[in-house]
Write an enzyme that holds these catalytic residues in place. Sequence first.
Site, short mmCIF file in Angstrom:
data_model
loop_
_atom_site.label_atom_id
_atom_site.label_comp_id
_atom_site.label_asym_id
_atom_site.label_seq_id
_atom_site.Cartn_x
_atom_site.Cartn_y
_atom_site.Cartn_z
N HIS A 152 -52.86 31.50 15.91
CA HIS A 152 -51.73 32.05 16.67
C HIS A 152 -50.53 31.13 16.61
CE1 HIS A 152 -51.53 29.38 20.20
NE2 HIS A 152 -52.85 29.30 20.11
N CYS A 153 -49.36 31.74 16.72
CA CYS A 153 -48.12 30.99 16.93
C CYS A 153 -47.59 31.42 18.30
CB CYS A 153 -47.12 31.24 15.80
SG CYS A 153 -46.72 32.98 15.50
N TRP A 154 -46.28 31.49 18.49
CA TRP A 154 -45.77 31.85 19.81
C TRP A 154 -45.89 33.35 20.08
CZ3 TRP A 154 -45.12 31.56 24.58
CH2 TRP A 154 -44.12 32.22 25.29
N TYR A 198 -49.49 33.28 21.33
CA TYR A 198 -49.75 32.54 22.57
C TYR A 198 -49.12 33.24 23.77
CZ TYR A 198 -49.42 28.61 25.90
OH TYR A 198 -49.50 27.80 27.01
#
Length: 336
Positions: free
Chosen positions: A90-92, A119
């Site tokens: 995952h990223c943001w 996230y």
Amino acid sequence: MLSVQDFLIQRKSLPVLDVRSEGEFAKGHVPGAINIPILNDAERKIVGTLYKQQGPKEAIKEGIKLVGPRLHDIIEQAERVSAGQEVLVHCWRGGMRSNNFCWLVSRLGVNAKPLQGGYKAYRGEVLKSFENDFNFLVVSGSTGSGKTEILQALKRQGEQIICLETLANHKGSAFGGLGLSAQPSTEQFENNLYEEIIKLDLDKRIWIEDESIAIGKIFLPQPLWKQLRSSPLVKVNVPVEVRVKRLVADYGDVSTTDLLEATQKITTKLGGQHFKAAKESLLQNDLSTTASILLTYYDKAYDKAILNRQDQIVAQLDFDWQNLDGFIKDKLCSIS
């Protein structure tokens, strides 16, 4: 793309890779996640500025140039963490960084699945959890009563607990951080608290300690704190001389300088005369007298705070700390 519900299930057995920058990760992350930044803090700032000034095409080209020299290391880290398993990524927001990472490592045989919403989706679940209906039973008592130890003893007896001070790495008073490592950020505290909540059966009672809205630098989530403050109280009455001994044992190894600095923080509330007496006894290494003086202030504050919550008290129990297990089994666990 993984839904957040599938992510929460699969992360129990699969590694989680957080490809945000190190600064984003430090502010708050999924507990247990491993940080492999696609862009570090400085690079992310450069790319972000370019995006605003020249648009996405130039930002992407700059990002590729910046990441290029580190691609080999990034891939090796991913291979090492995956160890032949699938990985969750995952990223943001579940956008370019996580999708590009998954595409890249998949070309080299690492099966990577991105989290839809990133996230941010996980944080949505965290914040939503604090609005649950909790069946709290609150352990209350004056400073030095040992509420954290009581909670841990309840857990050993099979009771459900949430220990806020343990999660916050702080004991709550002006002295609460002495001898402990740094507190997590409020965001990370919330993530850690969520991880405890999802282990619980919310239909059964949950023991929690009485707290103000702030524990050191951390602020409790408003919905959860409001429930805590309106829930039934079990008031544990520990004699002042016992509490003095416990405080001396807790803070006896802390330097005089640190103790004096913490005492100065409450000078106004303590009063000049009491502060002077506490300082003198502290400099003479008479910690018992110091603790007694400080408890005069803390007990007065506690008595004032509990006065407005008398109707919430469902039990008052005297405890001299002679037999913790017996007290837990015979007194606390028998409360219905």
